[in-house]
Structures are given as structure tokens and as C-alpha cells.
Design a protein around this motif. Sequence first.
Motif, PDB file in Angstrom:
ATOM      1  N   MET A   1      41.588 -40.687  50.731  1.00  0.00           N
ATOM      2  CA  MET A   1      40.101 -41.190  50.875  1.00  0.00           C
ATOM      3  C   MET A   1      39.615 -41.026  49.668  1.00  0.00           C
ATOM      4  O   MET A   1      39.469 -39.941  48.867  1.00  0.00           O
ATOM      5  CB  MET A   1      39.559 -40.663  51.896  1.00  0.00           C
ATOM      6  N   GLU A   2      38.825 -42.124  48.911  1.00  0.00           N
ATOM      7  CA  GLU A   2      38.091 -42.177  47.696  1.00  0.00           C
ATOM      8  C   GLU A   2      36.713 -42.428  47.801  1.00  0.00           C
ATOM      9  O   GLU A   2      36.343 -43.136  48.749  1.00  0.00           O
ATOM     10  CB  GLU A   2      38.686 -43.192  46.775  1.00  0.00           C
ATOM     11  N   SER A   3      35.890 -41.881  47.069  1.00  0.00           N
ATOM     12  CA  SER A   3      34.456 -42.214  47.128  1.00  0.00           C
ATOM     13  C   SER A   3      34.077 -43.583  46.306  1.00  0.00           C
ATOM     14  O   SER A   3      34.758 -43.958  45.451  1.00  0.00           O
ATOM     15  CB  SER A   3      33.619 -41.304  46.367  1.00  0.00           C
ATOM     16  N   ARG A   4      32.938 -44.177  46.762  1.00  0.00           N
ATOM     17  CA  ARG A   4      32.715 -45.451  46.462  1.00  0.00           C
ATOM     18  C   ARG A   4      31.130 -45.710  46.348  1.00  0.00           C
ATOM     19  O   ARG A   4      30.384 -44.774  47.069  1.00  0.00           O
ATOM     20  CB  ARG A   4      33.179 -46.605  47.170  1.00  0.00           C
ATOM     21  N   SER A   5      30.621 -46.536  45.630  1.00  0.00           N
ATOM     22  CA  SER A   5      29.134 -47.053  45.705  1.00  0.00           C
ATOM     23  C   SER A   5      28.969 -47.585  47.220  1.00  0.00           C
ATOM     24  O   SER A   5      29.955 -47.961  47.861  1.00  0.00           O
ATOM     25  CB  SER A   5      28.543 -47.680  44.712  1.00  0.00           C
ATOM     26  N   TRP A   6      27.760 -47.748  47.525  1.00  0.00           N
ATOM     27  CA  TRP A   6      27.377 -48.544  48.650  1.00  0.00           C
ATOM     28  C   TRP A   6      27.986 -49.724  49.007  1.00  0.00           C
ATOM     29  O   TRP A   6      28.585 -50.169  49.952  1.00  0.00           O
ATOM     30  CB  TRP A   6      25.930 -48.259  49.179  1.00  0.00           C
ATOM     31  N   SER A   7      27.635 -50.688  47.863  1.00  0.00           N
ATOM     32  CA  SER A   7      28.183 -51.904  47.952  1.00  0.00           C
ATOM     33  C   SER A   7      29.562 -52.145  47.744  1.00  0.00           C
ATOM     34  O   SER A   7      30.277 -53.050  48.500  1.00  0.00           O
ATOM     35  CB  SER A   7      27.387 -52.964  46.467  1.00  0.00           C
ATOM     36  N   GLU A   8      30.305 -51.335  47.052  1.00  0.00           N
ATOM     37  CA  GLU A   8      31.877 -51.255  47.232  1.00  0.00           C
ATOM     38  C   GLU A   8      32.303 -50.716  48.578  1.00  0.00           C
ATOM     39  O   GLU A   8      33.198 -51.495  48.979  1.00  0.00           O
ATOM     40  CB  GLU A   8      32.466 -50.188  46.050  1.00  0.00           C
ATOM     41  N   ALA A   9      31.552 -49.816  48.978  1.00  0.00           N
ATOM     42  CA  ALA A   9      32.100 -49.355  50.653  1.00  0.00           C
ATOM     43  C   ALA A   9      31.749 -50.651  51.320  1.00  0.00           C
ATOM     44  O   ALA A   9      32.747 -50.883  52.035  1.00  0.00           O
ATOM     45  CB  ALA A   9      31.325 -48.152  50.813  1.00  0.00           C
ATOM     46  N   GLN A  10      30.775 -51.184  51.162  1.00  0.00           N
ATOM     47  CA  GLN A  10      30.597 -52.546  52.254  1.00  0.00           C
ATOM     48  C   GLN A  10      31.533 -53.479  52.044  1.00  0.00           C
ATOM     49  O   GLN A  10      32.181 -53.996  52.876  1.00  0.00           O
ATOM     50  CB  GLN A  10      29.233 -53.024  52.114  1.00  0.00           C
ATOM     51  N   SER A  11      31.900 -53.868  50.765  1.00  0.00           N
ATOM     52  CA  SER A  11      32.835 -54.750  50.544  1.00  0.00           C
ATOM     53  C   SER A  11      34.337 -54.160  51.024  1.00  0.00           C
ATOM     54  O   SER A  11      34.979 -55.148  51.504  1.00  0.00           O
ATOM     55  CB  SER A  11      32.845 -54.955  49.017  1.00  0.00           C
ATOM     56  N   TYR A  12      34.642 -53.106  50.739  1.00  0.00           N
ATOM     57  CA  TYR A  12      35.956 -52.592  51.120  1.00  0.00           C
ATOM     58  C   TYR A  12      35.870 -52.674  52.959  1.00  0.00           C
ATOM     59  O   TYR A  12      36.989 -53.350  53.444  1.00  0.00           O
ATOM     60  CB  TYR A  12      36.166 -51.237  50.841  1.00  0.00           C
ATOM     61  N   CYS A  13      34.776 -52.077  53.645  1.00  0.00           N
ATOM     62  CA  CYS A  13      34.893 -52.535  54.910  1.00  0.00           C
ATOM     63  C   CYS A  13      34.939 -53.971  55.541  1.00  0.00           C
ATOM     64  O   CYS A  13      35.608 -54.146  56.308  1.00  0.00           O
ATOM     65  CB  CYS A  13      33.686 -51.683  55.514  1.00  0.00           C
ATOM     66  N   ARG A  14      34.208 -54.679  54.836  1.00  0.00           N
ATOM     67  CA  ARG A  14      34.216 -56.307  55.282  1.00  0.00           C
ATOM     68  C   ARG A  14      35.551 -56.709  55.005  1.00  0.00           C
ATOM     69  O   ARG A  14      35.912 -57.493  55.710  1.00  0.00           O
ATOM     70  CB  ARG A  14      33.201 -56.913  54.532  1.00  0.00           C
ATOM     71  N   THR A  15      36.382 -56.466  53.706  1.00  0.00           N
ATOM     72  CA  THR A  15      37.667 -56.741  53.732  1.00  0.00           C
ATOM     73  C   THR A  15      38.694 -56.498  54.650  1.00  0.00           C
ATOM     74  O   THR A  15      39.771 -57.099  55.158  1.00  0.00           O
ATOM     75  CB  THR A  15      38.168 -56.699  52.000  1.00  0.00           C
ATOM     76  N   TYR A  16      38.748 -55.282  54.869  1.00  0.00           N
ATOM     77  CA  TYR A  16      39.853 -54.459  55.677  1.00  0.00           C
ATOM     78  C   TYR A  16      39.507 -54.265  57.189  1.00  0.00           C
ATOM     79  O   TYR A  16      40.500 -53.704  57.762  1.00  0.00           O
ATOM     80  CB  TYR A  16      40.298 -53.208  54.928  1.00  0.00           C
ATOM     81  N   HIS A  17      38.106 -54.114  57.337  1.00  0.00           N
ATOM     82  CA  HIS A  17      37.853 -53.693  58.572  1.00  0.00           C
ATOM     83  C   HIS A  17      36.657 -54.795  59.258  1.00  0.00           C
ATOM     84  O   HIS A  17      37.182 -55.992  59.128  1.00  0.00           O
ATOM     85  CB  HIS A  17      37.362 -52.223  58.879  1.00  0.00           C
ATOM     86  N   THR A  18      35.688 -54.411  59.627  1.00  0.00           N
ATOM     87  CA  THR A  18      34.705 -55.370  60.160  1.00  0.00           C
ATOM     88  C   THR A  18      33.351 -55.280  59.077  1.00  0.00           C
ATOM     89  O   THR A  18      32.895 -56.031  58.617  1.00  0.00           O
ATOM     90  CB  THR A  18      34.279 -55.265  61.653  1.00  0.00           C
ATOM     91  N   ASP A  19      32.906 -53.760  58.896  1.00  0.00           N
ATOM     92  CA  ASP A  19      31.489 -53.563  58.122  1.00  0.00           C
ATOM     93  C   ASP A  19      31.456 -52.235  58.042  1.00  0.00           C
ATOM     94  O   ASP A  19      32.228 -51.362  58.825  1.00  0.00           O
ATOM     95  CB  ASP A  19      30.569 -54.369  58.896  1.00  0.00           C
ATOM     96  N   LEU A  20      30.497 -51.768  57.453  1.00  0.00           N
ATOM     97  CA  LEU A  20      30.118 -50.223  57.457  1.00  0.00           C
ATOM     98  C   LEU A  20      29.796 -49.956  58.835  1.00  0.00           C
ATOM     99  O   LEU A  20      29.085 -50.791  59.616  1.00  0.00           O
ATOM    100  CB  LEU A  20      29.050 -49.880  56.442  1.00  0.00           C
ATOM    101  N   THR A  21      29.946 -48.478  59.320  1.00  0.00           N
ATOM    102  CA  THR A  21      29.546 -48.562  60.615  1.00  0.00           C
ATOM    103  C   THR A  21      28.101 -48.475  60.829  1.00  0.00           C
ATOM    104  O   THR A  21      27.009 -48.123  60.244  1.00  0.00           O
ATOM    105  CB  THR A  21      29.861 -46.833  61.005  1.00  0.00           C
ATOM    106  N   SER A  22      27.799 -48.848  61.995  1.00  0.00           N
ATOM    107  CA  SER A  22      26.395 -48.958  62.507  1.00  0.00           C
ATOM    108  C   SER A  22      26.352 -47.887  63.711  1.00  0.00           C
ATOM    109  O   SER A  22      27.172 -47.805  64.575  1.00  0.00           O
ATOM    110  CB  SER A  22      26.016 -50.436  63.225  1.00  0.00           C
TER     111      SER A  22
END
Length: 177
Positions: A1-22
Motif C-alpha cells: 500500500m502506498e501513500s498518494r495525494s488526494w487527487s492521485e488517490a481519487q484517480s486510483y479509486c475511480r480507475t480500479y474501484h468506484t471512488d474514494l470511500t464515502s
Amino acid sequence: MESRSWSEAQSYCRTYHTDLTSIRSKEETSNITLTLNGSGVQYVWIGLYRDHWAFWSDNTTSTFTNWEPSQPNNYNSAQYCVTMYFMSGKWSDSACNEKAYIFCFTAVTKQTVVKMKLQSEADMHSTEIQQQVSQQLSGLMLSEGLTDFRIRWRKVQSYRDDQSKKQDVDGDCKTEV
């Protein structure tokens, strides 16, 4: 697991999952902390961002909050994103370019099929009538917040044909035990 900025995290989640958690409840907070237990992760990005803290990354409205005491504080007028501290489940506003771990969610979609039989003196096979009825149904669905739907027309046996066939059926009934 690696650290990322918020926008990088959002992009990753949207690419491989659905989104950052709500997070919409204390129960969801507990589920996340249980999932992270033993991972060594202290802070994770969640999908809330500063727009009056009203919306999640997936564009749903935020009604539940779980801020740390004295948060959000917008330190140096530069904190527009939110991290959650694993140990407490509490939130802090953070600078979006900071690095934190990612917590994504994958939406589970549920499909519901609704079938309707329309009976009318109008010609329901008319394209114009079908368009009018479809527009009214679409308006109702949208007003209820449903955006991902499909309306499909299918020709079925007419009511009159159905009634005449029922009259032809023998009325005797047998029960076997």
C-alpha cells in the motif's frame, strides 16, 4: 500500500474501484477501522472535500460527520481534503497534496425490474403515445433520484384476447393429495 495525494488517490479509486470511500454512519466508520486494523496505516484519504463540506467525491450529499475536536480548521487556508485517523475514526481537514493511504469503495449495484401493464383506449402501440408515456415515466424516475434506468416496450396479448381465452377454459378443478 502506498501513500498518494488526494487527487492521485481519487484517480486510483475511480480507475480500479468506484471512488474514494464515502462514510455515512458510525457503523461504516467502524467497518473501515476494523478493515485497517493491523495494517500499520494511520491516516487514509476519504472522499469528502471542502465545498462547504457538503459533498463526497462520488457527488452524493454529506450528512454524517465525524470530525476531530477543533476540526475542520483550514490551517494556513490550504486544507481542502479529508483524512481519517485509523485509531479513532475521526476526520481532519488536510492539504490535498499531502500523502496518505487510500481507502476506496466498490459500489454494489442492484438491478430492479419493474413491469407495468397499461390498459387504455389509446393505441399503446403508437410510437407517439409510447414516447409521451416514456417521458412521463422518465420524469417520475428522475424526480425520485433514479438516474440509471431504461424503459423498454414489449407487445403483450391484449386484455380482450386474454378475457376471451379465460372464458374458453374448463371450470373444473381437481386437487390431488
